[in-house]
Enzyme design. Structure first.
Site, short mmCIF file in Angstrom:
data_model
loop_
_atom_site.label_atom_id
_atom_site.label_comp_id
_atom_site.label_asym_id
_atom_site.label_seq_id
_atom_site.Cartn_x
_atom_site.Cartn_y
_atom_site.Cartn_z
N GLY A 1 2.00 1.57 -3.49
CA GLY A 1 0.83 1.91 -4.30
C GLY A 1 0.39 3.34 -4.13
O GLY A 1 -0.03 4.00 -5.09
N ASP A 2 0.50 3.86 -2.92
CA ASP A 2 0.16 5.26 -2.65
C ASP A 2 1.05 6.19 -3.46
O ASP A 2 0.57 7.15 -4.07
CB ASP A 2 0.29 5.54 -1.15
N VAL A 3 2.33 5.90 -3.47
CA VAL A 3 3.29 6.72 -4.22
C VAL A 3 2.99 6.66 -5.72
O VAL A 3 2.94 7.69 -6.41
CB VAL A 3 4.74 6.28 -3.95
N ALA B 1 0.83 -1.21 0.00
CA ALA B 1 0.00 0.00 0.00
C ALA B 1 0.86 1.26 0.00
O ALA B 1 0.53 2.25 -0.66
CB ALA B 1 -0.94 -0.01 1.20
N SER C 1 -0.37 8.43 -6.48
CA SER C 1 -0.24 9.88 -6.31
C SER C 1 0.49 10.52 -7.49
O SER C 1 0.07 11.56 -8.00
CB SER C 1 0.52 10.20 -5.02
#
Length: 151
Positions: free
Chosen positions: A39-41, A36, A44
């Protein structure tokens, strides 16, 4: 975690980086919260790049991007995409959804768990270098989120 423990963990991580070289970690063996995090990076960056065409004003891009990468929007995107995911992808989603972490006040527990699941899926695809499928999921999620932002 106490500061001394943090320093030891940091030293261990740096040593592991030096020993590992440049190979990506095995996505199937990573803790879902780490998936996660990646995945967030990835999401974004994807969102910010897509919004570059919307305006040359950083404030506008930031406002759109912040809303688009929120737990609420990511949860809605995953809910809409669930029926299009493979069995293997759903396994990653379930692992990500069941990961325990602190829930912020800006989202419900369900929304936060679903957004973590979405980010874990994105991180998993990225680390597996499944670029075609990753782009398909990111494009669909962005379209769903963009539609929601128009309302």
């Amino acid at each position: 975690m106490k500061f001394e423990q943090y320093k030891l963990v940091k030293q261990h991580a740096l040593a592991a980086l030096e020993a590992a070289g440049t190979a990506l970690p095995d996505a199937d063996k990573l803790n879902p919260i780490l998936l996660a995090y990646i995945g967030d990076v990835v999401f974004s960056l994807y969102v910010r790049l897509r919004f570059l065409a919307a305006s040359s004003h950083i404030r506008v891009i930031h406002d759109f991007s912040s809303k688009a990468v929120s737990a609420v929007c990511q949860a809605k995107a995953l809910e809409a995409l669930k029926d299009t995911l493979t069995e293997e992808e759903m396994t990653v989603v379930k692992r990500g959804r069941n990961t325990k972490s602190t829930v912020p006040k800006s989202a419900s527990v369900h929304e936060y768990r679903m957004s973590t699941a979405f980010e874990a899926l994105v991180g998993w695809m990225f680390l597996r270098e499944d670029e075609e499928r990753l782009e398909e999921i990111l494009d669909k999620a962005f379209a769903i989120i963009l539609e929601g932002l128009k309302k």
